[in-house]
Write a protein that holds these residues in place. Structure first.
Motif, mmCIF file in Angstrom:
data_model
loop_
_atom_site.group_PDB
_atom_site.id
_atom_site.type_symbol
_atom_site.label_atom_id
_atom_site.label_comp_id
_atom_site.label_asym_id
_atom_site.label_seq_id
_atom_site.Cartn_x
_atom_site.Cartn_y
_atom_site.Cartn_z
ATOM 1 N N GLY A 47 0.638 -1.285 0.204
ATOM 2 C CA GLY A 47 0.169 0.179 -0.032
ATOM 3 C C GLY A 47 0.891 1.039 0.505
ATOM 4 N N ALA A 48 2.379 1.321 -0.838
ATOM 5 C CA ALA A 48 3.377 2.682 -0.900
ATOM 6 C C ALA A 48 2.158 3.310 -1.549
ATOM 7 C CB ALA A 48 4.465 1.435 -1.298
ATOM 8 N N GLU A 49 3.022 4.719 -1.163
ATOM 9 C CA GLU A 49 2.447 5.788 -1.622
ATOM 10 C C GLU A 49 3.007 6.069 -3.144
ATOM 11 O OE1 GLU A 49 1.577 9.968 -0.468
ATOM 12 O OE2 GLU A 49 0.877 9.133 0.937
ATOM 13 N N VAL A 50 2.670 6.364 -3.787
ATOM 14 C CA VAL A 50 3.992 5.995 -5.483
ATOM 15 C C VAL A 50 3.273 7.486 -6.136
ATOM 16 C CG1 VAL A 50 4.370 3.633 -5.614
ATOM 17 C CG2 VAL A 50 2.340 4.313 -7.027
ATOM 18 N N ALA A 51 4.219 8.282 -6.336
ATOM 19 C CA ALA A 51 3.662 9.188 -7.615
ATOM 20 C C ALA A 51 3.124 9.068 -8.832
ATOM 21 C CB ALA A 51 4.808 10.644 -7.551
ATOM 22 N N SER A 52 3.030 10.466 -9.613
ATOM 23 C CA SER A 52 2.529 9.555 -10.995
ATOM 24 C C SER A 52 3.526 10.308 -11.850
ATOM 25 C CB SER A 52 1.123 10.299 -11.406
ATOM 26 O OG SER A 52 1.033 11.832 -11.087
ATOM 27 N N ILE A 53 3.594 9.880 -13.051
ATOM 28 C CA ILE A 53 4.828 9.807 -13.980
ATOM 29 C C ILE A 53 4.309 10.474 -15.675
ATOM 30 C CG2 ILE A 53 6.464 8.924 -13.007
ATOM 31 C CD1 ILE A 53 6.167 7.028 -15.071
ATOM 32 N N THR A 54 4.867 11.252 -16.268
ATOM 33 C CA THR A 54 4.141 11.782 -18.063
ATOM 34 C C THR A 54 4.659 10.934 -18.283
ATOM 35 O OG1 THR A 54 6.134 13.182 -18.231
ATOM 36 C CG2 THR A 54 4.113 14.282 -16.651
ATOM 37 N N ASP A 55 3.783 10.689 -19.443
ATOM 38 C CA ASP A 55 4.273 10.454 -21.159
ATOM 39 C C ASP A 55 5.439 10.230 -20.632
ATOM 40 O OD1 ASP A 55 4.009 12.799 -21.695
ATOM 41 O OD2 ASP A 55 2.933 11.533 -24.021
ATOM 42 N N GLU A 56 6.244 10.891 -20.831
ATOM 43 C CA GLU A 56 7.565 11.400 -21.372
ATOM 44 C C GLU A 56 8.749 10.399 -20.848
ATOM 45 O OE1 GLU A 56 10.936 14.280 -22.028
ATOM 46 O OE2 GLU A 56 8.976 14.506 -22.451
#
Length: 75
Positions: A47-56
């Protein structure tokens, strides 16, 4: 060359054997891009918190890790 846009719940395997799951895909139509949340199986289990990333960023990560899609996911 950019990889195909990932689908929700698609699973990728890296050259080193790590597996990554797409937890979220958000279209950004006004700029013709998308963001996604990609996590390892361990992060998902814990259940770790993960960040979003861009398509690039995904494209660079895809090439760097040598990702291969092993499940299709849902659209």
């Amino acid at each position: 060359m950019r990889p195909p846009k990932p689908s929700l719940n698609a699973i990728y395997r890296a050259k080193d054997g790590m597996r990554y799951m797409v937890l979220e895909v958000t279209d950004l139509p006004f700029i013709g891009q998308y963001q996604l949340v990609l996590a390892t199986e361990r992060e998902v289990r814990n259940g770790a918190e993960v960040a979003s990333i861009t398509d690039e960023e995904f494209s660079n990560f895809y090439a760097e890790k040598g990702l291969q899609r092993i499940t299709q996911g849902t659209h």
